[in-house]
Design an enzyme around this catalytic site. Structure first.
Site, PDB file in Angstrom:
ATOM      1  N   ARG A 286      -9.515   0.592   8.681  1.00  0.00           N
ATOM      2  CA  ARG A 286      -8.938  -0.791   8.964  1.00  0.00           C
ATOM      3  C   ARG A 286     -10.082  -1.768   9.563  1.00  0.00           C
ATOM      4  O   ARG A 286      -9.557  -2.856   9.880  1.00  0.00           O
ATOM      5  CB  ARG A 286      -7.866  -0.404  10.043  1.00  0.00           C
ATOM      6  CG  ARG A 286      -6.523  -0.360   9.593  1.00  0.00           C
ATOM      7  CD  ARG A 286      -5.677  -1.510   9.110  1.00  0.00           C
ATOM      8  NE  ARG A 286      -4.476  -1.650   9.385  1.00  0.00           N
ATOM      9  CZ  ARG A 286      -3.177  -0.866   9.315  1.00  0.00           C
ATOM     10  NH1 ARG A 286      -3.168   0.283   8.674  1.00  0.00           N
ATOM     11  NH2 ARG A 286      -2.120  -1.216   9.931  1.00  0.00           N
TER      12      ARG A 286
ATOM     13  N   ARG B 291      -0.098  -8.884  13.634  1.00  0.00           N
ATOM     14  CA  ARG B 291      -0.730  -7.708  12.553  1.00  0.00           C
ATOM     15  C   ARG B 291      -1.526  -8.604  11.240  1.00  0.00           C
ATOM     16  O   ARG B 291      -2.557  -8.097  11.119  1.00  0.00           O
ATOM     17  CB  ARG B 291       0.247  -7.084  11.971  1.00  0.00           C
ATOM     18  CG  ARG B 291       0.787  -6.006  13.000  1.00  0.00           C
ATOM     19  CD  ARG B 291       2.197  -5.515  12.311  1.00  0.00           C
ATOM     20  NE  ARG B 291       2.125  -4.697  11.241  1.00  0.00           N
ATOM     21  CZ  ARG B 291       3.104  -4.401  10.641  1.00  0.00           C
ATOM     22  NH1 ARG B 291       4.254  -4.840  10.844  1.00  0.00           N
ATOM     23  NH2 ARG B 291       2.958  -3.611   9.285  1.00  0.00           N
TER      24      ARG B 291
ATOM     25  N   ARG C 203      11.156  -1.850  11.803  1.00  0.00           N
ATOM     26  CA  ARG C 203      10.349  -1.347  12.936  1.00  0.00           C
ATOM     27  C   ARG C 203      10.115  -2.174  13.857  1.00  0.00           C
ATOM     28  O   ARG C 203      10.288  -3.517  13.691  1.00  0.00           O
ATOM     29  CB  ARG C 203       8.873  -1.117  11.844  1.00  0.00           C
ATOM     30  CG  ARG C 203       8.944   0.162  10.984  1.00  0.00           C
ATOM     31  CD  ARG C 203       7.755   0.374  10.122  1.00  0.00           C
ATOM     32  NE  ARG C 203       6.632  -0.129  10.477  1.00  0.00           N
ATOM     33  CZ  ARG C 203       5.452  -0.205   9.683  1.00  0.00           C
ATOM     34  NH1 ARG C 203       5.544   0.248   8.566  1.00  0.00           N
ATOM     35  NH2 ARG C 203       4.397  -0.853  10.368  1.00  0.00           N
TER      36      ARG C 203
ATOM     37  N   ARG D 234      11.827  -5.978   5.374  1.00  0.00           N
ATOM     38  CA  ARG D 234      11.688  -4.473   4.824  1.00  0.00           C
ATOM     39  C   ARG D 234      12.520  -3.497   5.888  1.00  0.00           C
ATOM     40  O   ARG D 234      12.965  -3.721   7.013  1.00  0.00           O
ATOM     41  CB  ARG D 234      10.016  -3.870   5.294  1.00  0.00           C
ATOM     42  CG  ARG D 234       9.636  -2.753   5.060  1.00  0.00           C
ATOM     43  CD  ARG D 234       8.354  -2.455   4.456  1.00  0.00           C
ATOM     44  NE  ARG D 234       7.592  -2.633   5.500  1.00  0.00           N
ATOM     45  CZ  ARG D 234       6.190  -2.336   5.524  1.00  0.00           C
ATOM     46  NH1 ARG D 234       5.694  -2.325   4.144  1.00  0.00           N
ATOM     47  NH2 ARG D 234       5.217  -2.286   6.539  1.00  0.00           N
TER      48      ARG D 234
ATOM     49  N   LYS E 186       0.703  -1.314   0.154  1.00  0.00           N
ATOM     50  CA  LYS E 186       0.088  -0.009   0.003  1.00  0.00           C
ATOM     51  C   LYS E 186       1.039   1.248   0.205  1.00  0.00           C
ATOM     52  O   LYS E 186       0.675   2.135  -0.726  1.00  0.00           O
ATOM     53  CB  LYS E 186      -1.045  -0.001   1.194  1.00  0.00           C
ATOM     54  CG  LYS E 186      -1.775  -1.239   1.370  1.00  0.00           C
ATOM     55  CD  LYS E 186      -2.940  -1.038   2.580  1.00  0.00           C
ATOM     56  CE  LYS E 186      -2.466  -1.084   3.802  1.00  0.00           C
ATOM     57  NZ  LYS E 186      -1.699  -2.169   4.247  1.00  0.00           N
TER      58      LYS E 186
HETATM   59  P1  AMP Z   1       0.804   0.415   9.120  1.00  0.00           P
HETATM   60  O1  AMP Z   1       2.064   1.169   8.886  1.00  0.00           O
HETATM   61  O2  AMP Z   1      -0.387   0.876   8.384  1.00  0.00           O
HETATM   62  O3  AMP Z   1       0.910  -1.006   9.014  1.00  0.00           O
HETATM   63  O4  AMP Z   1       0.256   0.769  10.645  1.00  0.00           O
HETATM   64  C1  AMP Z   1       1.245   0.594  11.629  1.00  0.00           C
HETATM   65  C2  AMP Z   1       0.426   0.483  12.833  1.00  0.00           C
HETATM   66  O5  AMP Z   1      -0.472   1.476  13.201  1.00  0.00           O
HETATM   67  C3  AMP Z   1      -0.736  -0.870  12.741  1.00  0.00           C
HETATM   68  O6  AMP Z   1      -0.184  -2.012  13.186  1.00  0.00           O
HETATM   69  C4  AMP Z   1      -1.787  -0.351  14.063  1.00  0.00           C
HETATM   70  O7  AMP Z   1      -1.213  -0.394  15.305  1.00  0.00           O
HETATM   71  C5  AMP Z   1      -1.533   1.373  13.823  1.00  0.00           C
HETATM   72  N1  AMP Z   1      -2.651   1.823  12.681  1.00  0.00           N
HETATM   73  C6  AMP Z   1      -2.433   2.338  11.461  1.00  0.00           C
HETATM   74  N2  AMP Z   1      -3.608   2.548  10.952  1.00  0.00           N
HETATM   75  C7  AMP Z   1      -4.446   2.348  11.736  1.00  0.00           C
HETATM   76  C8  AMP Z   1      -6.185   2.186  11.532  1.00  0.00           C
HETATM   77  N3  AMP Z   1      -6.671   2.808  10.480  1.00  0.00           N
HETATM   78  N4  AMP Z   1      -6.739   1.883  12.630  1.00  0.00           N
HETATM   79  C9  AMP Z   1      -6.136   1.309  13.828  1.00  0.00           C
HETATM   80  N5  AMP Z   1      -4.640   1.208  13.933  1.00  0.00           N
HETATM   81  C10 AMP Z   1      -3.808   1.787  12.849  1.00  0.00           C
END
Ligand code: AMP
Length: 215
Positions: free
Chosen positions: A88, A173, A162, A127, A13
């Protein structure tokens, strides 16, 4: 354009959103990037979000909706936006629909990046991400490595693995995705907004998304 990018962690994404930004001035809005910047800055939002993020759990919907309500009304969203990692959950999608109706904005479509689990697992463990909050460039140690000393080719900051990219957090996740986010595929299909993209090659996905935007 006004797009939602849907897909498991590691589906691509962030990469697709950054490439689409260059296309027509639409802005990438990544809730993950916003939250990581808040954690790094030690803000109230960051303090509330950090423990959820480190475990690979979702941050509560109310926090996310507060962020998005403000973000979608910033001036740079006028040329369009690419939502990366939001919504999400079904409640987030329902709240987003209400917010867009209030702002009199319509989505073009929801692009579902449909990538097999083995591929996302491999991508996540290899990554690396630039630690500079205003860059956050994404690398892969196998096929798109940072500089030899591990620094970012764009801004020279260190690239890191990360906290949520340990094996346990990744498994959590992916499970969270299956339970909470994958139901959005059916939700947006019913709304008539869903388009599936199966390619593992970013340039092919970009070409297909551009083609879909013209119809
Ligand atoms: P990402 O980089 O999009 O994988 O997001 C990293 C982390 O941020 C996720 O594992 C969640 O803990 C939190 N997060 C990001 N976007 C959301 C969302 N829309 N709703 C809830 N938690 C989020």
């Amino acid at each position: 354009m006004r797009l939602i990018l849907l897909g498991a962690p590691g589906a691509g994404k962030g990469t697709i959103a950054k490439l689409l930004e260059e296309f027509d001035g639409s802005v990438q809005i990544s809730t993950g990037d916003i939250l990581r910047s808040a954690v790094k800055a030690g803000s109230a939002l960051g303090k509330k979000a950090k423990a959820y993020m480190d475990r690979g759990d979702l941050v509560p919907d109310s926090l996310i909706m507060d962020i998005m309500e403000a973000r979608l009304q910033e001036p740079d969203c006028q040329n369009g936006f690419i939502l990366d990692g939001f919504p999400r959950t079904i409640p987030q999608a329902e709240e987003l629909a209400k917010l867009l109706a209030r702002l009199k904005l319509k989505l073009d479509f929801v692009a579902n990046l449909d990538v097999p689990r083995e591929v996302v697992m491999d991508r996540l463990t290899t990554r690396r991400t630039c630690c500079n909050p205003s860059c956050q460039a994404i690398y892969n140690i196998r096929n798109n490595p940072p500089k030899e000393d591990g620094t970012c080719t764009l801004c020279n900051h260190q690239t890191i693995q990360r906290d949520d990219e340990t094996e346990d957090a990744i498994n959590n996740r992916l499970e969270t995705y299956k339970q909470k986010t994958a139901p959005l595929i059916g939700y947006y299909e019913k709304e008539g907004l869903l388009k599936n993209f199966l390619s593992l090659i970013a340039s092919d996905t970009i070409a297909e998304i551009k083609k879909s935007l013209k119809v």
